[in-house]
Structures are given as C-alpha cells and as structure tokens.
Design a protein around this motif. Structure first.
Motif, mmCIF file in Angstrom:
data_model
loop_
_atom_site.group_PDB
_atom_site.id
_atom_site.type_symbol
_atom_site.label_atom_id
_atom_site.label_comp_id
_atom_site.label_asym_id
_atom_site.label_seq_id
_atom_site.Cartn_x
_atom_site.Cartn_y
_atom_site.Cartn_z
ATOM 1 N N ILE A 28 0.850 -1.201 0.000
ATOM 2 C CA ILE A 28 0.000 0.000 0.000
ATOM 3 C C ILE A 28 0.885 1.249 0.000
ATOM 4 O O ILE A 28 0.631 2.215 -0.720
ATOM 5 C CB ILE A 28 -0.969 -0.019 1.207
ATOM 6 C CG1 ILE A 28 -2.029 -1.111 1.011
ATOM 7 C CG2 ILE A 28 -1.632 1.348 1.398
ATOM 8 C CD1 ILE A 28 -2.869 -1.422 2.236
ATOM 9 N N GLU A 29 1.958 1.170 0.781
ATOM 10 C CA GLU A 29 2.930 2.272 0.843
ATOM 11 C C GLU A 29 3.623 2.453 -0.516
ATOM 12 O O GLU A 29 3.633 3.546 -1.077
ATOM 13 C CB GLU A 29 3.955 1.916 1.923
ATOM 14 C CG GLU A 29 4.914 3.014 2.286
ATOM 15 C CD GLU A 29 4.267 4.036 3.200
ATOM 16 O OE1 GLU A 29 4.755 5.152 3.211
ATOM 17 O OE2 GLU A 29 3.270 3.703 3.877
ATOM 18 N N ASP A 30 4.179 1.360 -1.024
ATOM 19 C CA ASP A 30 4.943 1.410 -2.277
ATOM 20 C C ASP A 30 4.104 1.913 -3.451
ATOM 21 O O ASP A 30 4.584 2.628 -4.315
ATOM 22 C CB ASP A 30 5.484 0.018 -2.642
ATOM 23 C CG ASP A 30 6.588 -0.419 -1.684
ATOM 24 O OD1 ASP A 30 7.056 0.424 -0.902
ATOM 25 O OD2 ASP A 30 6.964 -1.612 -1.731
ATOM 26 N N GLU A 31 2.854 1.474 -3.474
ATOM 27 C CA GLU A 31 2.001 1.797 -4.621
ATOM 28 C C GLU A 31 1.125 3.024 -4.356
ATOM 29 O O GLU A 31 0.257 3.346 -5.178
ATOM 30 C CB GLU A 31 1.098 0.588 -4.953
ATOM 31 C CG GLU A 31 1.832 -0.737 -5.103
ATOM 32 C CD GLU A 31 2.399 -0.932 -6.506
ATOM 33 O OE1 GLU A 31 1.925 -0.286 -7.438
ATOM 34 O OE2 GLU A 31 3.339 -1.736 -6.641
ATOM 35 N N ALA A 32 1.312 3.656 -3.206
ATOM 36 C CA ALA A 32 0.513 4.846 -2.830
ATOM 37 C C ALA A 32 -0.987 4.586 -2.961
ATOM 38 O O ALA A 32 -1.711 5.289 -3.670
ATOM 39 C CB ALA A 32 0.934 6.048 -3.656
ATOM 40 N N HIS A 34 -3.198 4.438 -0.398
ATOM 41 C CA HIS A 34 -3.900 4.787 0.847
ATOM 42 C C HIS A 34 -5.337 5.242 0.628
ATOM 43 O O HIS A 34 -6.203 4.980 1.453
ATOM 44 C CB HIS A 34 -3.132 5.879 1.600
ATOM 45 C CG HIS A 34 -1.802 5.423 2.061
ATOM 46 N ND1 HIS A 34 -0.650 5.713 1.367
ATOM 47 C CD2 HIS A 34 -1.433 4.659 3.116
ATOM 48 C CE1 HIS A 34 0.370 5.153 1.991
ATOM 49 N NE2 HIS A 34 -0.070 4.503 3.044
ATOM 50 N N ASP A 35 -5.553 5.909 -0.493
ATOM 51 C CA ASP A 35 -6.918 6.392 -0.738
ATOM 52 C C ASP A 35 -7.767 5.361 -1.489
ATOM 53 O O ASP A 35 -8.918 5.612 -1.805
ATOM 54 C CB ASP A 35 -6.874 7.715 -1.513
ATOM 55 C CG ASP A 35 -6.066 7.600 -2.803
ATOM 56 O OD1 ASP A 35 -5.306 6.623 -2.943
ATOM 57 O OD2 ASP A 35 -6.212 8.482 -3.665
ATOM 58 N N ARG A 36 -7.198 4.186 -1.760
ATOM 59 C CA ARG A 36 -7.940 3.148 -2.486
ATOM 60 C C ARG A 36 -8.280 1.960 -1.594
ATOM 61 O O ARG A 36 -9.291 1.292 -1.807
ATOM 62 C CB ARG A 36 -7.123 2.625 -3.679
ATOM 63 C CG ARG A 36 -6.533 3.692 -4.573
ATOM 64 C CD ARG A 36 -7.588 4.504 -5.296
ATOM 65 N NE ARG A 36 -8.414 3.702 -6.191
ATOM 66 C CZ ARG A 36 -8.072 3.413 -7.444
ATOM 67 N NH1 ARG A 36 -6.937 3.854 -7.946
ATOM 68 N NH2 ARG A 36 -8.859 2.700 -8.199
ATOM 69 N N VAL A 37 -7.428 1.686 -0.622
ATOM 70 C CA VAL A 37 -7.607 0.508 0.230
ATOM 71 C C VAL A 37 -7.661 0.926 1.691
ATOM 72 O O VAL A 37 -6.809 1.679 2.164
ATOM 73 C CB VAL A 37 -6.429 -0.485 0.075
ATOM 74 C CG1 VAL A 37 -6.659 -1.742 0.908
ATOM 75 C CG2 VAL A 37 -6.198 -0.844 -1.366
ATOM 76 N N GLU A 38 -8.653 0.423 2.375
ATOM 77 C CA GLU A 38 -8.714 0.638 3.815
ATOM 78 C C GLU A 38 -8.496 -0.717 4.490
ATOM 79 O O GLU A 38 -9.299 -1.632 4.333
ATOM 80 C CB GLU A 38 -10.074 1.218 4.213
ATOM 81 C CG GLU A 38 -10.109 1.614 5.668
ATOM 82 C CD GLU A 38 -11.454 2.200 6.063
ATOM 83 O OE1 GLU A 38 -11.506 2.877 7.086
ATOM 84 O OE2 GLU A 38 -12.444 1.947 5.358
ATOM 85 N N MET A 39 -7.378 -0.826 5.199
ATOM 86 C CA MET A 39 -7.068 -2.099 5.839
ATOM 87 C C MET A 39 -7.352 -2.012 7.334
ATOM 88 O O MET A 39 -6.980 -1.057 7.994
ATOM 89 C CB MET A 39 -5.605 -2.467 5.598
ATOM 90 C CG MET A 39 -5.299 -3.850 6.150
ATOM 91 S SD MET A 39 -3.729 -4.486 5.602
ATOM 92 C CE MET A 39 -2.628 -3.308 6.334
ATOM 93 N N LYS A 40 -8.009 -3.059 7.827
ATOM 94 C CA LYS A 40 -8.315 -3.102 9.256
ATOM 95 C C LYS A 40 -8.022 -4.498 9.785
ATOM 96 O O LYS A 40 -8.091 -5.485 9.045
ATOM 97 C CB LYS A 40 -9.808 -2.822 9.487
ATOM 98 C CG LYS A 40 -10.220 -1.392 9.240
ATOM 99 C CD LYS A 40 -11.680 -1.233 9.592
ATOM 100 C CE LYS A 40 -12.163 0.151 9.219
ATOM 101 N NZ LYS A 40 -13.620 0.179 9.027
ATOM 102 N N ALA A 41 -7.749 -4.570 11.056
ATOM 103 C CA ALA A 41 -7.619 -5.866 11.712
ATOM 104 C C ALA A 41 -8.994 -6.262 12.234
ATOM 105 O O ALA A 41 -9.801 -5.412 12.591
ATOM 106 C CB ALA A 41 -6.626 -5.768 12.854
ATOM 107 N N GLN A 42 -9.243 -7.544 12.235
ATOM 108 C CA GLN A 42 -10.541 -8.024 12.695
ATOM 109 C C GLN A 42 -10.336 -9.299 13.494
ATOM 110 O O GLN A 42 -9.406 -10.057 13.210
ATOM 111 C CB GLN A 42 -11.421 -8.300 11.471
ATOM 112 C CG GLN A 42 -12.858 -8.628 11.814
ATOM 113 C CD GLN A 42 -13.676 -8.873 10.556
ATOM 114 O OE1 GLN A 42 -13.577 -8.138 9.576
ATOM 115 N NE2 GLN A 42 -14.474 -9.922 10.578
ATOM 116 N N PHE A 43 -11.194 -9.552 14.440
ATOM 117 C CA PHE A 43 -11.065 -10.786 15.206
ATOM 118 C C PHE A 43 -11.679 -11.961 14.454
ATOM 119 O O PHE A 43 -12.207 -11.782 13.357
ATOM 120 C CB PHE A 43 -11.632 -10.605 16.609
ATOM 121 C CG PHE A 43 -10.727 -9.756 17.468
ATOM 122 C CD1 PHE A 43 -9.462 -10.228 17.806
ATOM 123 C CD2 PHE A 43 -11.090 -8.487 17.852
ATOM 124 C CE1 PHE A 43 -8.594 -9.443 18.544
ATOM 125 C CE2 PHE A 43 -10.231 -7.693 18.594
ATOM 126 C CZ PHE A 43 -8.978 -8.174 18.941
#
Ligand code: FES
Length: 83
Positions: A28-32, A34-43
C-alpha cells in the motif's frame, strides 16, 4: 474504497497474520494506495481451519505470509482496477 480486513484472532495470529499485515502495508505504501484501500484488523472470522483469513469487501480468502504479496498483487489490485 476497498475494504480489506485481516484476521488477528489467535489461530490466524499463529499462522502469521502480523506478517500478512506488514506485507499489505508495504505494498500500500509502495504503490501509494492509501486512498484506495482501507485495511483493518478483525477478530476471528470463523474460518480458523484455513490459513490467515482476509476479507475483501466481505468475501473471505485464505492467505499465508508466503502468499500475501501474490494475493495482493493479483486479487486485491485486480479488484481495485475493476472498481
Ligand atoms: S482466528 Fe482467524 S478465522 Fe479464526
């Protein structure tokens, strides 16, 4: 915005979900993206018999630290391009 949820339940944690998150974050960092993918942790996603569970827009996939990069490049990037 594509929603990516990585399971950090105990079973997935043992299978390397932390590494999967790191790999996704790196891309996500390398390809910039951030405004396309929202990543979250989930149980726990109740798919503990598989690898690390990753839900993309609600659909659950089984990933491992070894396949995380490939999964992102093929499945996630394709979905971003399609959307
Ligand atoms: S701990 Fe990840 S699916 Fe159960």
């Amino acid at each position: 915005m594509l929603e990516l949820n990585v399971c950090i339940g105990s079973s997935c944690h043992l299978k390397g979900s932390y590494n999967v998150i790191q790999t996704f974050q790196q891309i996500i960092e390398d390809e910039a993206l951030h405004d396309r993918v929202e990543m979250k942790a989930q149980f726990c996603m109740k798919q503990c018999q598989n690898g690390v569970s990753v839900a993309m827009n609600g659909k659950v996939f089984s990933v491992s630290p070894e396949t995380a990069r490939q999964f992102f490049r093929e499945t996630v990037l394709n979905e971003i391009k399609a959307g």
